[in-house]
Design a protein around this motif. Sequence first.
Motif, PDB file in Angstrom:
ATOM      1  N   ARG A 135       0.825  -1.198   0.000  1.00  0.00           N
ATOM      2  CA  ARG A 135       0.000   0.000   0.000  1.00  0.00           C
ATOM      3  C   ARG A 135       0.859   1.248   0.000  1.00  0.00           C
ATOM      4  N   LEU A 136       0.437   2.251  -0.778  1.00  0.00           N
ATOM      5  CA  LEU A 136       1.059   3.570  -0.745  1.00  0.00           C
ATOM      6  C   LEU A 136       0.023   4.579  -0.265  1.00  0.00           C
ATOM      7  N   ARG A 137       0.443   5.496   0.597  1.00  0.00           N
ATOM      8  CA  ARG A 137      -0.504   6.427   1.213  1.00  0.00           C
ATOM      9  C   ARG A 137       0.043   7.840   1.222  1.00  0.00           C
ATOM     10  N   TRP A 138      -0.831   8.787   0.911  1.00  0.00           N
ATOM     11  CA  TRP A 138      -0.564  10.203   1.135  1.00  0.00           C
ATOM     12  C   TRP A 138      -1.786  10.781   1.848  1.00  0.00           C
ATOM     13  N   GLY A 139      -1.632  11.936   2.482  1.00  0.00           N
ATOM     14  CA  GLY A 139      -2.762  12.444   3.226  1.00  0.00           C
ATOM     15  C   GLY A 139      -2.725  13.931   3.476  1.00  0.00           C
ATOM     16  N   ILE A 140      -3.824  14.432   4.009  1.00  0.00           N
ATOM     17  CA  ILE A 140      -3.975  15.822   4.441  1.00  0.00           C
ATOM     18  C   ILE A 140      -4.298  15.783   5.922  1.00  0.00           C
ATOM     19  N   ASP A 141      -3.432  16.323   6.732  1.00  0.00           N
ATOM     20  CA  ASP A 141      -3.551  16.158   8.179  1.00  0.00           C
ATOM     21  C   ASP A 141      -4.352  17.268   8.845  1.00  0.00           C
ATOM     22  N   GLY A 142      -4.456  18.447   8.223  1.00  0.00           N
ATOM     23  CA  GLY A 142      -5.008  19.593   8.931  1.00  0.00           C
ATOM     24  C   GLY A 142      -6.366  20.061   8.459  1.00  0.00           C
ATOM     25  N   VAL A 143      -7.288  19.145   8.177  1.00  0.00           N
ATOM     26  CA  VAL A 143      -8.633  19.538   7.767  1.00  0.00           C
ATOM     27  C   VAL A 143      -9.376  20.099   8.982  1.00  0.00           C
ATOM     28  N   ASP A 144      -9.946  21.290   8.837  1.00  0.00           N
ATOM     29  CA  ASP A 144     -10.636  21.954   9.942  1.00  0.00           C
ATOM     30  C   ASP A 144     -11.714  21.038  10.513  1.00  0.00           C
TER      31      ASP A 144
END
Length: 310
Positions: A33-42
């Motif tokens: 698996r490869l993962r990217w993300g957005i950590d700071g969603v309000d």
Amino acid sequence: NTTAWVKAQLDTVTKDIVVQMRTSGSARSDLHRLRWGIDGVDILLDVIMPCSGGARIKQSSPFSREYFMWPYHLGAQFAVAHGNNEGFWIRSDDTAYNFKGVDVNKLSTRTSLAFDGEVTAPFNNTTNYTGVNWRISTYKGNWTQPVHQYREWMAKNYEFRTDTPSWVNDVKLSLYNIDIAATDTLFSQLAGLVSPSGVIVGTTSWLQNVWGQLWPDYTPTSTADQWLFKRKRSGFKIMPWVNVLQCRQDSPFYPTYQQFHQSDPFTGALIPTWYTGSSFMNPASSAWRQGLVGQIASGLNALYSYPPHA
């Protein structure tokens, strides 16, 4: 050694930000698996996803963290973060049916969204892997705007059925697992709240063997026919429940389809179900699908007087 890259670039035509991950290097037996993300969603933004029939995860929702795998829990390849008449959404434009998933983690002050692409099992000797595209876009207006946009894209890029009955567009309420012992009074009261023509009534208890005793045996009960007739006469739409994945290992059908029993992608062990002695079958097998549909059709045809709607 294995090296992973994350590439984010602007699509000058659509103005989307396109994110893709890939790896290269020597063999890695555990790469799956490869993962990217957005950590700071309000945290004040609602996360809206097509999972488990549809979910809107708000700040006040009793929710902490969950992983939604496509196409199992996640019905379509997108997630929407909606605020006050605006928001952003992230979607995949994959049409090759690659496995993927979305991880949602609601923290005290923010929400974390992570997007995965999965290598096809078995996960051994994978040297190079390119993940699917994920597109980030913003929108103004209601959250239904990006949802409709994605549905239109799916209609153009996937094989949508065009022979669905017209009444499907009028459905306003779906009831799950209604017992056929339910009285006429219940349905009379329901008809006073919503038009029966806009209600789908799902039932499991039309079967002689409901919870796994003899799957895939779909023999109806002796009372199912009359119950279906009364509900249809009142205008309700009836949808008998079936299980498209499970087969009892002591069923006479199991030896024929045993080779399609799903196995763990890491260990190769056969995957058990919640019911002792039952097995998860692989729906990608055309032989299993054909055998299953034949069994279901046999049961429904036994309801010869009053066939159901779906």
